[in-house]
Design a protein around this motif. Structure first.
Motif, PDB file in Angstrom:
ATOM      1  N   ASN A  93      -7.163   5.972  -3.607  1.00  0.00           N
ATOM      2  CA  ASN A  93      -8.450   6.306  -2.375  1.00  0.00           C
ATOM      3  C   ASN A  93      -7.612   5.315  -1.559  1.00  0.00           C
ATOM      4  OD1 ASN A  93      -8.518   7.895  -3.629  1.00  0.00           O
ATOM      5  ND2 ASN A  93     -10.592   7.434  -4.476  1.00  0.00           N
ATOM      6  N   VAL A  94      -7.211   4.149  -1.675  1.00  0.00           N
ATOM      7  CA  VAL A  94      -7.161   2.577  -0.626  1.00  0.00           C
ATOM      8  C   VAL A  94      -6.080   2.510  -0.280  1.00  0.00           C
ATOM      9  CG1 VAL A  94      -6.808   0.635  -0.362  1.00  0.00           C
ATOM     10  CG2 VAL A  94      -8.410   1.166  -2.102  1.00  0.00           C
ATOM     11  N   ILE A  95      -5.035   3.392  -0.939  1.00  0.00           N
ATOM     12  CA  ILE A  95      -4.138   3.459   0.016  1.00  0.00           C
ATOM     13  C   ILE A  95      -3.897   5.274   0.587  1.00  0.00           C
ATOM     14  CG2 ILE A  95      -1.408   4.376   0.228  1.00  0.00           C
ATOM     15  CD1 ILE A  95      -1.454   2.124  -2.742  1.00  0.00           C
ATOM     16  N   LEU A  96      -4.660   6.272   0.337  1.00  0.00           N
ATOM     17  CA  LEU A  96      -3.990   7.370   1.143  1.00  0.00           C
ATOM     18  C   LEU A  96      -6.029   7.096   2.500  1.00  0.00           C
ATOM     19  CD1 LEU A  96      -3.680  10.108  -1.243  1.00  0.00           C
ATOM     20  CD2 LEU A  96      -2.234   9.212   0.360  1.00  0.00           C
ATOM     21  N   SER A 129       0.903  -1.215   0.322  1.00  0.00           N
ATOM     22  CA  SER A 129       0.204  -0.114  -0.223  1.00  0.00           C
ATOM     23  C   SER A 129       1.104   1.116  -0.366  1.00  0.00           C
ATOM     24  CB  SER A 129      -1.287  -0.067   1.224  1.00  0.00           C
ATOM     25  OG  SER A 129      -0.366   0.229   2.285  1.00  0.00           O
ATOM     26  N   GLN A 130       1.607   1.599  -0.719  1.00  0.00           N
ATOM     27  CA  GLN A 130       2.146   2.800  -0.934  1.00  0.00           C
ATOM     28  C   GLN A 130       2.157   2.959  -2.675  1.00  0.00           C
ATOM     29  OE1 GLN A 130       6.366   1.197  -0.136  1.00  0.00           O
ATOM     30  NE2 GLN A 130       5.903  -0.503   1.244  1.00  0.00           N
ATOM     31  N   THR A 131       2.094   4.706  -2.657  1.00  0.00           N
ATOM     32  CA  THR A 131       2.159   5.134  -4.127  1.00  0.00           C
ATOM     33  C   THR A 131       3.004   5.070  -4.999  1.00  0.00           C
ATOM     34  OG1 THR A 131       2.794   7.523  -3.087  1.00  0.00           O
ATOM     35  CG2 THR A 131       0.127   7.313  -3.067  1.00  0.00           C
ATOM     36  N   ARG A 132       4.459   4.057  -4.740  1.00  0.00           N
ATOM     37  CA  ARG A 132       5.419   4.298  -5.220  1.00  0.00           C
ATOM     38  C   ARG A 132       5.270   3.044  -6.307  1.00  0.00           C
ATOM     39  NH1 ARG A 132      10.501   2.055  -2.773  1.00  0.00           N
ATOM     40  NH2 ARG A 132       9.149   1.178  -0.716  1.00  0.00           N
ATOM     41  N   GLU A 165      -0.215   3.646   5.477  1.00  0.00           N
ATOM     42  CA  GLU A 165       0.232   3.556   5.920  1.00  0.00           C
ATOM     43  C   GLU A 165       0.598   1.971   5.182  1.00  0.00           C
ATOM     44  OE1 GLU A 165      -2.365   1.031   9.504  1.00  0.00           O
ATOM     45  OE2 GLU A 165      -2.291   3.289   9.943  1.00  0.00           O
ATOM     46  N   GLY A 166       2.336   2.005   4.773  1.00  0.00           N
ATOM     47  CA  GLY A 166       2.125   1.014   3.637  1.00  0.00           C
ATOM     48  C   GLY A 166       2.928  -0.317   3.961  1.00  0.00           C
ATOM     49  N   GLU A 167       2.547  -0.843   4.767  1.00  0.00           N
ATOM     50  CA  GLU A 167       2.826  -2.053   5.333  1.00  0.00           C
ATOM     51  C   GLU A 167       1.418  -3.114   5.213  1.00  0.00           C
ATOM     52  OE1 GLU A 167       1.480  -0.550   9.490  1.00  0.00           O
ATOM     53  OE2 GLU A 167       2.937  -0.048   7.698  1.00  0.00           O
ATOM     54  N   HIS A 168       0.419  -2.299   4.410  1.00  0.00           N
ATOM     55  CA  HIS A 168      -0.623  -3.475   3.989  1.00  0.00           C
ATOM     56  C   HIS A 168      -0.226  -3.834   2.810  1.00  0.00           C
ATOM     57  CE1 HIS A 168      -2.647  -2.224   7.924  1.00  0.00           C
ATOM     58  NE2 HIS A 168      -2.296  -0.757   7.724  1.00  0.00           N
ATOM     59  N   SER A 169      -1.624  -4.595   2.353  1.00  0.00           N
ATOM     60  CA  SER A 169      -1.333  -4.777   0.750  1.00  0.00           C
ATOM     61  C   SER A 169      -3.088  -4.274   0.044  1.00  0.00           C
ATOM     62  CB  SER A 169      -0.830  -6.295   0.340  1.00  0.00           C
ATOM     63  OG  SER A 169      -1.638  -7.049   0.474  1.00  0.00           O
ATOM     64  N   VAL A 170      -2.895  -4.153  -1.446  1.00  0.00           N
ATOM     65  CA  VAL A 170      -3.863  -3.857  -2.070  1.00  0.00           C
ATOM     66  C   VAL A 170      -3.918  -4.640  -3.729  1.00  0.00           C
ATOM     67  CG1 VAL A 170      -4.943  -2.322  -3.984  1.00  0.00           C
ATOM     68  CG2 VAL A 170      -3.511  -1.389  -1.646  1.00  0.00           C
ATOM     69  N   GLU A 171      -5.020  -5.419  -2.798  1.00  0.00           N
ATOM     70  CA  GLU A 171      -4.985  -6.321  -4.410  1.00  0.00           C
ATOM     71  C   GLU A 171      -5.689  -6.369  -5.775  1.00  0.00           C
ATOM     72  OE1 GLU A 171      -6.602 -10.778  -4.871  1.00  0.00           O
ATOM     73  OE2 GLU A 171      -5.940 -10.107  -2.664  1.00  0.00           O
ATOM     74  N   LEU A 172      -5.015  -6.051  -7.027  1.00  0.00           N
ATOM     75  CA  LEU A 172      -6.505  -5.978  -7.952  1.00  0.00           C
ATOM     76  C   LEU A 172      -6.280  -7.447  -9.007  1.00  0.00           C
ATOM     77  CD1 LEU A 172      -4.319  -3.209  -8.051  1.00  0.00           C
ATOM     78  CD2 LEU A 172      -5.294  -3.485 -10.343  1.00  0.00           C
ATOM     79  N   GLU A 173      -7.678  -7.443  -9.338  1.00  0.00           N
ATOM     80  CA  GLU A 173      -8.446  -8.704  -9.937  1.00  0.00           C
ATOM     81  C   GLU A 173      -8.835  -8.297 -10.851  1.00  0.00           C
ATOM     82  OE1 GLU A 173     -11.316 -11.952  -8.320  1.00  0.00           O
ATOM     83  OE2 GLU A 173     -10.330 -12.342  -7.524  1.00  0.00           O
ATOM     84  N   VAL A 174      -7.682  -8.934 -12.049  1.00  0.00           N
ATOM     85  CA  VAL A 174      -8.462  -8.659 -13.662  1.00  0.00           C
ATOM     86  C   VAL A 174      -9.630  -9.617 -14.037  1.00  0.00           C
ATOM     87  CG1 VAL A 174      -7.990  -7.197 -15.513  1.00  0.00           C
ATOM     88  CG2 VAL A 174      -6.655  -6.450 -13.801  1.00  0.00           C
TER      89      VAL A 174
END
Length: 141
Positions: free
Chosen positions: A51-54, A12-15, A60-69
């Motif tokens: 939006n999810v990250i911020l 969960s980091q914008t980079r 907080e950068g230690e979480h994860s965001v999952e994309l399912e396409v």
């Protein structure tokens, strides 16, 4: 095209946003959309993941965001899943663009772009699993 689907999980980091937007744009092109449409899909996904990250993870950068396409015969579906603070469909308020220009404020514009650029934008909270989802759908053709 059969119902192909794949997943990408990022911290969960914008980079890492450029990985996500690149994936979204390529997926739209693979689904048969033109460059301009693919760019809009990419912007909508950028807004949703930002939006999810911020907001959901409060930066907080230690979480994860999952994309399912998911590719279907009629649409490209992009599901963005996270365990951060959710947003319910009834909390979604799209700003009026004319009012926004008169009274600019932080936030809200991303949802407007998402709703303009995609055919469907929905939010789901899964109380049982603690996972929240933003679903973006762009119809093909």
């Amino acid at each position: 095209m059969d119902h192909a689907q794949f997943r990408l999980v990022i911290p969960s980091q914008t980079r890492y946003l450029n990985l996500v937007t690149g994936l979204a744009k390529r997926a739209a092109l693979v689904a048969g959309m033109d460059d301009a449409t693919a760019a809009k899909v990419s912007i909508a996904v950028d807004e949703a993941v930002t939006n999810v990250i911020l907001h959901a993870y409060h930066g907080e950068g230690e979480h994860s965001v999952e994309l399912e396409v998911r590719f279907t015969e009629v649409a490209l579906e992009i599901h963005i899943l996270h365990t951060g603070q959710g947003i319910r469909q009834d909390q979604v308020v799209l700003p009026d663009p004319k009012e926004y220009i008169k009274h600019p404020r932080k936030g809200g514009l991303g949802l407007l772009l998402m709703s303009r650029f995609m055919d469907e934008v929905s939010f789901k909270e899964d109380g049982g699993s603690g996972r929240n989802e933003c679903c973006l759908i762009k119809k093909i053709g």
